[in-house]
Write an enzyme that holds these catalytic residues in place. Structure first.
Site, PDB file in Angstrom:
ATOM      1  CG  ASN A  14     -12.474  57.612  44.450  1.00 43.29           C
ATOM      2  OD1 ASN A  14     -12.203  56.934  45.439  1.00 43.29           O
ATOM      3  ND2 ASN A  14     -12.900  57.101  43.310  1.00 43.29           N
ATOM      4  CG  ASP A  15     -11.726  59.486  51.158  1.00 38.31           C
ATOM      5  OD1 ASP A  15     -11.039  60.507  51.087  1.00 38.31           O
ATOM      6  OD2 ASP A  15     -12.751  59.387  51.854  1.00 38.31           O
ATOM      7  CB  CYS A  16     -10.539  54.355  47.198  1.00 40.86           C
ATOM      8  SG  CYS A  16     -11.409  54.064  48.735  1.00 40.86           S
TER       9      CYS A  16
END
Ligand code: BGC
Ligand code: NOJ
Length: 811
Positions: free
Chosen positions: A482-484
């Protein structure tokens, strides 16, 4: 509401209304030369790298959307129209767009005149060919004018759309016969040029955009087209284009085929020129000769169809559900290949100037296409591994043109290395080619620092082991899948990117998603080591995996589901104690797939919690409750409005992780129910809401907290394709590739009676029929192989040029 239909026989999606809720597109090209084409003829082309070798322009954020493409205009005695409806938008008497595998056919008809444009990038060519078939269906003879038009990009797509002080002055073309050559910057540092050609003499041309279109007109009403006459303009700077002008006469019932070609040529340094400042066109002319008749284009289309028939033959399903058949047999496999070819670099949403090939993305994509093109999968794995560092960490992305790590994007996404184990083991299981493990693979592309590929896997494994936090769980680094989820970022500056900004040292924030990932692929690593006879290494790895399982049980279980993470301060994320973001999909997926706490009932509880808290009519949302304010300690995830993207959107990529989780506990009905919710063929009837193509997966569907739940965004290039294909074929249909053969382990809805899979595995054709007489979801009672019962669930490898028949009875 539908905007077309599936033509399964021809493996095409046929769009019958040009006003689709969004441009519905196709991708052309397999190796070096690529194009995107929308259902109205919009799109662009590039050679290998969408940033550095952009051939034609495309404007993002345009109004209307998708303006600019490879357009044709017909001026039929004042009635002006385009075969793809756009850009002229004159209502057509007939319109169809057939997006096929590797080609697109767009047909329009007006007042008894038909024009069909077939666009294809023939296999192994550096060009796109367009066959334009014109037909007069009336009883009068017809005289009309045809104009073509493409707009050149000045090669570097980023520079092309920003550096106007230079670009307004650099554009250069050459015109010879029916070919317009684009040679901006050719005289200095470039050895390449592009051209746009037609296979008949022309009555005129234009190469200067302003002269052709007019400063106050648009692509929809170019002055030259309105006037019915080319102006024979020669571009000097500004915006060079290529437009052919043809006057055509067709007798009653007569037809005519023209062949256009957009090509790219590289000349050796000492063969650049024919004479002073005149390009050496030999290679271009050779290329044109290859497709100078309609018959040659037709042959290229047939070759493309054969190519795809072969690729798809490796896995073909025969099931009573036709939507399932068309996804598994055609579109999902096609999307996997396209995603492999383009990674995330260029689409209608990725402008092709920032993103290279993602380390994690490319490894995951591989599980969707390895059965189709194993040799290319091998090369891809080694390319990816060469961007790893000696400590097992890696660049997050690399550039396709140079194959080098992208230093601007950096690294420190601590899930990245583990995905190399997934791709490599899947590759070996599919091919039996263990030799990949002995390949010498450099670190950071430096040949002087090379180790075997096996050592790279070991370093991937150890990278997690060497980066554990206070709970002995994996440190998240910059982010995990989850890049965020940016737990060390603490950004309060709107001018910096969450993805690249300097992170705090931290050393505390831990990820349960990586923990699950580590256990899942750690087990794969152990299995591989044992297979290779590396007993000590297997034992060493087993110890670390066991410790991780323990750490998750002790510090990663929240009572009803797995926690998601510990933040910078060591506080829980994804716990019932949190006010928002109490539960997240990723750790439920990965810890369940890893089977952590299976005996204690964790997997079942986790799946039940997903059902209760994350499932919706349109798919499974990423987290719940959605974040309604900015949490500086969580980062980008809390910047999205509730229901979108990583903040409680239905992020289709991770839904299959839950499907697999469900299959771990034998719940085939639940797994398939989740599958249908996000699989596009099942959503075709509500295309007006879903918005994006009904033949390919999209990255995200708006979640239940969004303004418009069920609305899809960012289709095509997404890990969703590979994960869904992998899940439906290997975990639901249960045809798994394994080191010693095909493992049969279906987990299906109870009411499925039977289905057949044709699987070409290591060169042998297996026809596997699964019968489910006792209406179970899981369990293989008996396997009969060519008339003989076998022990266990693995169909052994058989070298045979005859079909091998396998009868599986569940129960
Ligand atoms: C998006 C992610 C994406 C990341 C890197 C973020 O804004 O939400 O999905 O992976 O950017 O491009
Ligand atoms: C898209 C990225 O390409 C992928 O790497 C990432 O895992 C997902 N977004 C989720 O953030």
């Amino acid at each position: 509401m539908k905007f077309g239909f599936f033509d399964d026989t021809n493996r095409e999606y046929v769009i019958t209304n040009p006003k689709t809720p969004y441009p519905w597109i196709n991708y052309l090209g397999n190796h070096d030369f690529f194009s995107l084409i929308s259902n109205t003829g919009g799109g662009y082309s590039f050679y290998k790298d969408a940033k550095f070798r952009r051939l034609t322009r495309f404007r993002y954020n345009n109004v209307p959307v998708d303006d600019g493409g490879k357009y044709f205009y017909i001026n039929d005695n004042g009635t002006i129209w385009s075969p793809g409806w756009k850009p002229v938008k004159t209502p057509l008497d007939e319109y169809t767009c057939r997006h096929g595998l590797g080609y697109t056919k767009i047909k329009g008809a007006k007042n008894g005149l038909e024009a069909e444009v077939t666009s294809i990038i023939p296999l192994h060519e550096w060009c796109e060919v367009q066959k334009v078939s014109l037909k007069n269906t009336t009883s009068q003879s017809r005289k009309f004018k045809l104009f073509s038009m493409v707009e050149w990009a000045l090669w570097n797509a980023q520079d092309d759309m920003t550096n106007f002080q230079r670009n307004f002055s650099t554009g250069e073309v050459e015109i010879q016969d029916s070919t317009i050559y684009h040679k901006t910057e050719y005289k200095e540092r470039r050895n390449h040029f592009a051209f746009y050609h037609v296979n008949v003499p022309v009555q005129g041309f234009d190469t200067d955009r302003e002269t052709f279109v007019g400063l106050y007109n648009s692509f929809g009403d170019p002055e030259a087209v309105l006037e019915g006459k080319a102006r024979n303009s020669v571009a000097h700077g500004w915006s060079p284009i290529a437009s052919h002008f043809l006057e055509i006469e067709l007798a009653p019932g007569a037809s005519k085929d023209l062949v256009f070609m957009l090509g790219y040529v590289e000349n050796p340094q000492d063969e650049k020129w024919e004479s002073k400042n005149v390009i050496n066109k030999t290679r271009a002319i050779q290329m044109m000769a290859k497709y100078d008749t309609a018959a040659k284009v037709d042959a290229a289309v047939i070759e493309m169809k054969h190519y795809w028939n072969n690729l798809l033959a490796a896995f073909q399903l025969d099931h009573e559900d036709e939507k399932l058949n068309r996804m598994v047999n055609i579109w999902n496999q096609y999307q996997c290949m396209v995603t492999f070819n383009f990674s995330r670099s260029a689409s209608y949403f990725e402008s092709g100037i920032g993103r290279g090939m993602g380390f994690r993305d490319s490894n995951q994509d591989l599980i969707g296409f390895v059965h189709q093109v194993p040799e290319r999968a091998r090369e891809r794995i080694l390319d990816i591994a060469a961007t790893q560092f000696e400590d097992g960490s890696c660049y997050h992305q690399y550039q396709p043109l140079t194959k080098r790590g992208n230093a601007e994007i950096g690294g420190n996404f601590n899930d990245d290395p583990m995905w190399l184990i997934l791709s490599t083991t899947q590759y070996i299981k599919e091919t039996g080619d263990f030799s990949i493990l002995d390949e010498m693979v450099p670190f950071d592309n430096d040949e002087s620092k090379a180790k075997t590929h096996f050592e790279h896997l070991k370093l991937s494994f150890d990278h997690v082991v060497n980066h554990l936090g206070p709970h002995k769980l994996p440190l998240i680094g910059r982010a995990d899948w989850n890049d965020c989820l940016n737990l060390n970022c603490f950004s309060n500056n709107p001018n910096e990117s969450f993805q690249t900004t300097e992170n705090q040292e931290g050393g505390v924030a831990e990820s349960l998603m990586i923990a699950g990932l580590f256990v899942t692929y750690g087990k794969e690593y152990i299995k591989l080591c044992k297979y290779l006879g590396k007993k000590d290494e297997a034992a060493r790895a087993e110890k670390h995996v066991a410790e991780m399982i323990e750490a998750v049980k002790q510090h990663g279980w929240d009572g009803e589901w797995y926690l998601r993470a510990y933040d910078f301060y060591g506080k829980k994320i994804g716990s019932h104690e949190n006010e928002e973001g109490k539960i997240f999909i990723e750790s439920q997926g990965w810890c369940s797939m890893a089977g952590i706490g299976m005996e204690e009932g964790y997997v079942e509880k986790s799946m039940n919690s997903v059902k209760e808290r994350l499932d919706t009519k349109y798919g499974i949302v990423l987290n719940n409750p959605a974040f309604t304010r900015y949490y500086i300690e969580y980062g980008e995830i809390s910047t999205y409005p509730p229901g979108y993207k990583e903040n409680a959107g239905i992020f289709c990529h991770n839904n299959p992780w839950i499907m697999i989780g469900e299959t771990m506990i034998g719940r085939g009905d639940a797994a398939f129910d989740y599958y249908k919710k996000i699989t596009p063929a099942y959503l075709e009837d509500r295309s007006e809401l879903h918005k994006v193509e009904p033949y390919v997966y999209c990255q995200m569907i708006a979640g239940k907290d969004a303004f418009k739940p069920g609305e899809g965004k960012n289709s095509w290039l997404s890990g969703t394709a590979a994960w869904n294909f992998y899940t439906i074929t290997q975990y639901i249909l249960g045809i798994q590739s394994d080191y010693d053969g095909i493992l049969i382990d279906p987990c299906i809805p109870k009411d499925w009676k039977s289905y057949t899979v044709n699987r070409i595995f290591r060169g042998t054709k297996y026809v596997i029929t699964i019968q489910n007489p006792s209406s179970v979801s899981k369990g293989v009672k008996e396997i009969i192989l060519d008339g003989k019962k076998i022990e266990g669930k693995v169909i052994p490898l058989i070298k045979s040029d005859k079909k091998v028949n396998v009868q599986v009875t569940m129960g």
